[in-house]
Motif scaffolding. Structure first.
Motif, PDB file in Angstrom:
ATOM      1  N   GLY A  76      46.345  61.447  24.084  1.00  0.00           N
ATOM      2  CA  GLY A  76      47.451  61.763  24.975  1.00  0.00           C
ATOM      3  C   GLY A  76      47.427  63.202  25.455  1.00  0.00           C
ATOM      4  N   PRO A  77      48.422  63.563  26.267  1.00  0.00           N
ATOM      5  CA  PRO A  77      48.441  64.891  26.892  1.00  0.00           C
ATOM      6  C   PRO A  77      48.417  66.060  25.913  1.00  0.00           C
ATOM      7  N   LEU A  78      49.063  65.904  24.764  1.00  0.00           N
ATOM      8  CA  LEU A  78      49.076  67.012  23.804  1.00  0.00           C
ATOM      9  C   LEU A  78      47.668  67.404  23.365  1.00  0.00           C
ATOM     10  N   ALA A  79      46.764  66.438  23.284  1.00  0.00           N
ATOM     11  CA  ALA A  79      45.393  66.738  22.861  1.00  0.00           C
ATOM     12  C   ALA A  79      44.703  67.642  23.880  1.00  0.00           C
ATOM     13  N   GLY A  80      44.923  67.383  25.159  1.00  0.00           N
ATOM     14  CA  GLY A  80      44.367  68.253  26.194  1.00  0.00           C
ATOM     15  C   GLY A  80      45.034  69.614  26.203  1.00  0.00           C
ATOM     16  N   MET A  81      46.335  69.620  25.985  1.00  0.00           N
ATOM     17  CA  MET A  81      47.074  70.877  25.982  1.00  0.00           C
ATOM     18  C   MET A  81      46.638  71.785  24.843  1.00  0.00           C
ATOM     19  N   VAL A  82      46.500  71.235  23.644  1.00  0.00           N
ATOM     20  CA  VAL A  82      46.139  72.081  22.504  1.00  0.00           C
ATOM     21  C   VAL A  82      44.723  72.626  22.664  1.00  0.00           C
ATOM     22  N   THR A  83      43.832  71.833  23.231  1.00  0.00           N
ATOM     23  CA  THR A  83      42.472  72.320  23.467  1.00  0.00           C
ATOM     24  C   THR A  83      42.496  73.466  24.478  1.00  0.00           C
ATOM     25  N   ALA A  84      43.293  73.329  25.530  1.00  0.00           N
ATOM     26  CA  ALA A  84      43.411  74.393  26.533  1.00  0.00           C
ATOM     27  C   ALA A  84      44.028  75.653  25.935  1.00  0.00           C
ATOM     28  N   GLU A 131      63.765  65.754  32.883  1.00  0.00           N
ATOM     29  CA  GLU A 131      62.729  66.723  32.541  1.00  0.00           C
ATOM     30  C   GLU A 131      61.365  66.106  32.806  1.00  0.00           C
ATOM     31  N   GLN A 132      60.423  66.950  33.150  1.00  0.00           N
ATOM     32  CA  GLN A 132      59.043  66.540  33.426  1.00  0.00           C
ATOM     33  C   GLN A 132      58.188  67.074  32.275  1.00  0.00           C
ATOM     34  N   PRO A 133      58.026  66.304  31.202  1.00  0.00           N
ATOM     35  CA  PRO A 133      57.441  66.859  29.972  1.00  0.00           C
ATOM     36  C   PRO A 133      55.999  67.339  30.074  1.00  0.00           C
ATOM     37  N   VAL A 134      55.266  66.937  31.106  1.00  0.00           N
ATOM     38  CA  VAL A 134      53.897  67.456  31.242  1.00  0.00           C
ATOM     39  C   VAL A 134      53.788  68.492  32.354  1.00  0.00           C
ATOM     40  N   VAL A 135      54.924  69.065  32.750  1.00  0.00           N
ATOM     41  CA  VAL A 135      54.933  70.193  33.683  1.00  0.00           C
ATOM     42  C   VAL A 135      55.671  71.317  32.975  1.00  0.00           C
ATOM     43  N   LEU A 136      54.909  72.207  32.360  1.00  0.00           N
ATOM     44  CA  LEU A 136      55.526  73.246  31.552  1.00  0.00           C
ATOM     45  C   LEU A 136      54.671  74.496  31.480  1.00  0.00           C
ATOM     46  N   LEU A 137      55.329  75.582  31.127  1.00  0.00           N
ATOM     47  CA  LEU A 137      54.676  76.870  30.916  1.00  0.00           C
ATOM     48  C   LEU A 137      54.904  77.237  29.463  1.00  0.00           C
ATOM     49  N   LEU A 138      53.828  77.606  28.759  1.00  0.00           N
ATOM     50  CA  LEU A 138      53.995  77.901  27.343  1.00  0.00           C
ATOM     51  C   LEU A 138      53.122  79.050  26.885  1.00  0.00           C
ATOM     52  N   LYS A 139      53.489  79.568  25.732  1.00  0.00           N
ATOM     53  CA  LYS A 139      52.770  80.687  25.136  1.00  0.00           C
ATOM     54  C   LYS A 139      51.644  80.151  24.249  1.00  0.00           C
ATOM     55  N   PRO A 140      50.462  80.756  24.326  1.00  0.00           N
ATOM     56  CA  PRO A 140      49.319  80.258  23.553  1.00  0.00           C
ATOM     57  C   PRO A 140      49.514  80.223  22.038  1.00  0.00           C
ATOM     58  N   HIS A 141      50.415  81.043  21.491  1.00  0.00           N
ATOM     59  CA  HIS A 141      50.604  81.024  20.037  1.00  0.00           C
ATOM     60  C   HIS A 141      51.152  79.678  19.549  1.00  0.00           C
ATOM     61  N   ARG A 155      52.675  62.092  18.845  1.00  0.00           N
ATOM     62  CA  ARG A 155      52.081  62.153  20.182  1.00  0.00           C
ATOM     63  C   ARG A 155      53.069  62.536  21.283  1.00  0.00           C
ATOM     64  N   LYS A 156      54.357  62.380  21.056  1.00  0.00           N
ATOM     65  CA  LYS A 156      55.338  62.567  22.130  1.00  0.00           C
ATOM     66  C   LYS A 156      55.602  64.049  22.399  1.00  0.00           C
ATOM     67  N   ILE A 157      55.299  64.455  23.619  1.00  0.00           N
ATOM     68  CA  ILE A 157      55.422  65.862  23.998  1.00  0.00           C
ATOM     69  C   ILE A 157      56.836  66.377  23.797  1.00  0.00           C
ATOM     70  N   ASP A 158      57.831  65.622  24.282  1.00  0.00           N
ATOM     71  CA  ASP A 158      59.201  66.131  24.197  1.00  0.00           C
ATOM     72  C   ASP A 158      59.669  66.266  22.751  1.00  0.00           C
ATOM     73  N   PHE A 159      59.166  65.435  21.844  1.00  0.00           N
ATOM     74  CA  PHE A 159      59.501  65.600  20.426  1.00  0.00           C
ATOM     75  C   PHE A 159      58.926  66.921  19.914  1.00  0.00           C
ATOM     76  N   TRP A 160      57.701  67.234  20.368  1.00  0.00           N
ATOM     77  CA  TRP A 160      57.085  68.487  19.928  1.00  0.00           C
ATOM     78  C   TRP A 160      57.849  69.684  20.468  1.00  0.00           C
ATOM     79  N   TYR A 161      58.132  69.695  21.764  1.00  0.00           N
ATOM     80  CA  TYR A 161      58.725  70.922  22.293  1.00  0.00           C
ATOM     81  C   TYR A 161      60.162  71.128  21.848  1.00  0.00           C
ATOM     82  N   ARG A 162      60.813  70.100  21.363  1.00  0.00           N
ATOM     83  CA  ARG A 162      62.168  70.273  20.820  1.00  0.00           C
ATOM     84  C   ARG A 162      62.164  71.081  19.513  1.00  0.00           C
ATOM     85  N   GLN A 163      60.980  71.284  18.936  1.00  0.00           N
ATOM     86  CA  GLN A 163      60.871  72.115  17.733  1.00  0.00           C
ATOM     87  C   GLN A 163      60.915  73.605  18.077  1.00  0.00           C
ATOM     88  N   HIS A 164      60.918  73.922  19.365  1.00  0.00           N
ATOM     89  CA  HIS A 164      60.825  75.307  19.822  1.00  0.00           C
ATOM     90  C   HIS A 164      61.974  75.627  20.772  1.00  0.00           C
TER      91      HIS A 164
END
Length: 196
Positions: A76-84, A131-141, A155-164
């Motif tokens: 899923g998208p998180l796998a591509g995001m974390v690699t980037a 919300e558009q969960p795969v359109v976001l700006l984030l810090k590399p840390h 795997r769910k992006i919005d579940f992950w970003y709710r931790q921040h």
């Protein structure tokens, strides 16, 4: 000094609803769909990266860095995001899908302003309603947190970003900005809309 901002275009999915055709390479009004996305981003960011798990040679023709998910299996998208996130040296990473050819030309500026004003870890775009969960700006840390989330089987992006701490920026003034293409029928509708 202005922060460095890289963008990753996510084109790593299986595109089941498009009959398995690689969405980024599907023709939309005479251009591969990803070209429309690149055109929208090229003046907004310092560097563009492309996340693709197949047809990499075709994506490389546009002259950008192309990489696959570090974890195999189409996670899923998180796998591509974390690699980037692990590849970029920028201050921020903008994430967009390959199938949103009408992205706002002020996307990066507005997400950055929202993130900074709210002292958030990431900023996600909204169309004013959703919300558009795969359109976001984030810090590399955030890569470590994202990797741990994936390693836990999530795997769910919005579940992950709710931790921040999340800033949400509304683009209600551009209601069609996040129209995406998942089926051949949607592609035809959007092609007609763009041609007008």
């Amino acid at each position: 000094m202005a922060p460095q901002i890289d963008a990753v275009i996510l084109a790593g999915g299986m595109a089941r609803r498009m009959g398995g055709n690689d969405k980024g390479l599907v023709d939309l009004n005479g251009q591969a769909m990803i070209c429309h996305t690149i055109n929208k981003l090229s003046t907004q960011v310092d560097q563009i990266l492309i996340n693709a798990n197949r047809n990499q040679a075709q994506y490389e023709q546009w002259g950008y860095t192309v990489f696959s998910d570090q974890d195999s299996g189409y996670l899923g998208p998180l796998a591509g995001m974390v690699t980037a996130l692990k590849q970029t040296q920028a201050d921020y990473l903008l994430v967009v899908p390959c199938d949103c050819p009408m992205l706002p030309t002020d996307l990066t500026a507005r997400l950055l302003a929202a993130l900074e004003q709210q002292q958030a870890d990431l900023a996600v775009a909204s169309d004013g309603e959703y919300e558009q969960p795969v359109v976001l700006l984030l810090k590399p840390h955030l890569a470590a947190s994202m990797q741990a989330f994936l390693d836990a089987g999530e795997r769910k992006i919005d579940f992950w970003y709710r931790q921040h701490k999340v800033a949400v920026e509304s683009f209600a003034d551009q209601p069609n900005a996040f129209v995406n293409i998942n089926t051949p029928e949607q592609k035809q509708q959007l092609a007609t809309q763009i041609a007008k």
